[in-house]
Write a protein that holds these residues in place. Structure first.
Motif, PDB file in Angstrom:
ATOM      1  N   LEU A   1       0.824  -1.212   0.000  1.00  0.00           N
ATOM      2  CA  LEU A   1       0.000   0.000   0.000  1.00  0.00           C
ATOM      3  C   LEU A   1       0.859   1.264   0.000  1.00  0.00           C
ATOM      4  O   LEU A   1       0.460   2.292  -0.544  1.00  0.00           O
ATOM      5  N   ASP A   2       2.027   1.176   0.608  1.00  0.00           N
ATOM      6  CA  ASP A   2       2.945   2.315   0.691  1.00  0.00           C
ATOM      7  C   ASP A   2       3.822   2.415  -0.547  1.00  0.00           C
ATOM      8  O   ASP A   2       4.573   3.380  -0.701  1.00  0.00           O
ATOM      9  N   SER A   3       3.739   1.451  -1.425  1.00  0.00           N
ATOM     10  CA  SER A   3       4.564   1.368  -2.644  1.00  0.00           C
ATOM     11  C   SER A   3       6.053   1.323  -2.333  1.00  0.00           C
ATOM     12  O   SER A   3       6.876   1.777  -3.114  1.00  0.00           O
ATOM     13  N   GLY A   4       6.391   0.785  -1.162  1.00  0.00           N
ATOM     14  CA  GLY A   4       7.789   0.626  -0.786  1.00  0.00           C
ATOM     15  C   GLY A   4       8.529   1.921  -0.516  1.00  0.00           C
ATOM     16  O   GLY A   4       9.752   1.945  -0.547  1.00  0.00           O
ATOM     17  N   GLN A   5       7.817   3.005  -0.218  1.00  0.00           N
ATOM     18  CA  GLN A   5       8.457   4.305  -0.049  1.00  0.00           C
ATOM     19  C   GLN A   5       9.021   4.528   1.353  1.00  0.00           C
ATOM     20  O   GLN A   5       9.917   5.348   1.519  1.00  0.00           O
ATOM     21  N   THR A   6       8.508   3.833   2.346  1.00  0.00           N
ATOM     22  CA  THR A   6       8.953   4.059   3.716  1.00  0.00           C
ATOM     23  C   THR A   6      10.021   3.046   4.097  1.00  0.00           C
ATOM     24  O   THR A   6       9.797   1.836   4.045  1.00  0.00           O
ATOM     25  N   ASP A   7      11.185   3.554   4.472  1.00  0.00           N
ATOM     26  CA  ASP A   7      12.315   2.687   4.807  1.00  0.00           C
ATOM     27  C   ASP A   7      12.025   1.787   5.998  1.00  0.00           C
ATOM     28  O   ASP A   7      12.426   0.623   6.006  1.00  0.00           O
TER      29      ASP A   7
END
Length: 182
Positions: A132-138
């Motif tokens: 859901l975050d498209s892998g943007q949050t480390d």
């Protein structure tokens, strides 16, 4: 003495009911002022490593805004920070039930499950949050990596079995017996 007598009526006039000051009102609070959002206050308190105060702010937000997914997720994360894993899990599951696309609720529920040793289930929630975050949050990516590593290491490995453990022995066609070596 005369100045004292002149000050008494002025002091009494300031305490009259029409002056806008109440005996029950905290000092320095403007009753006509607008309150700051409880969620915002709670988030700032969490950043300041004050989860107990943040929880109180989140509960105030629940009273003002209602039991929304954001409020539930915030209350759950405060309980997690306080080490109340059972309460955190229950509240975060409720947040996910309300909105299964809430990335913070999914991630925080995964963290609670990791702390409780449920690596496989935590992995599922981290995967959903990551997608859901498209892998943007480390941090979600790191949580997912850790959950994958721990869930794969928790799988049964026969090479780790101790000597003198159990053995599966075939007795006859289609029949097996579990034996131990004493």
């Amino acid at each position: 003495m005369r100045t004292l007598l002149l000050l008494i009526p002025v002091a009494l006039a300031a305490c009259t009911p029409g002056s806008g000051v109440s005996r029950n009102q905290p000092y320095g609070v403007d009753p006509r002022g607008e309150a700051v959002d409880g969620l915002m206050v709670g988030h700032r308190l969490m950043e300041a490593k004050q989860p107990e105060l943040a929880l109180k702010a989140y509960l105030r937000a629940a009273g003002e805004q209602g039991i929304t997914t954001d409020v539930l997720s915030a209350i759950g994360s405060a309980n997690l920070a306080l080490g109340r894993l059972g309460q955190a899990e229950q509240i975060l599951r409720r947040a996910v039930e309300q909105d299964n696309s809430s990335v913070p609720a999914l991630n925080n529920l995964g963290v609670v499950l990791m702390e409780r040793g449920n690596f496989g289930e935590a992995r599922i929630y981290f995967q959903q949050a990551f997608a859901l975050d498209s892998g943007q949050t480390d941090s979600i990516r790191e949580n997912l990596k850790l959950a994958i590593a721990r869930s794969e290491s928790a799988v049964y490995d026969p090479s780790q079995e101790e000597e003198g453990g159990f053995r599966l022995v075939r007795q006859e066609k289609g029949k097996y017996v579990l034996l131990t070596q004493l």
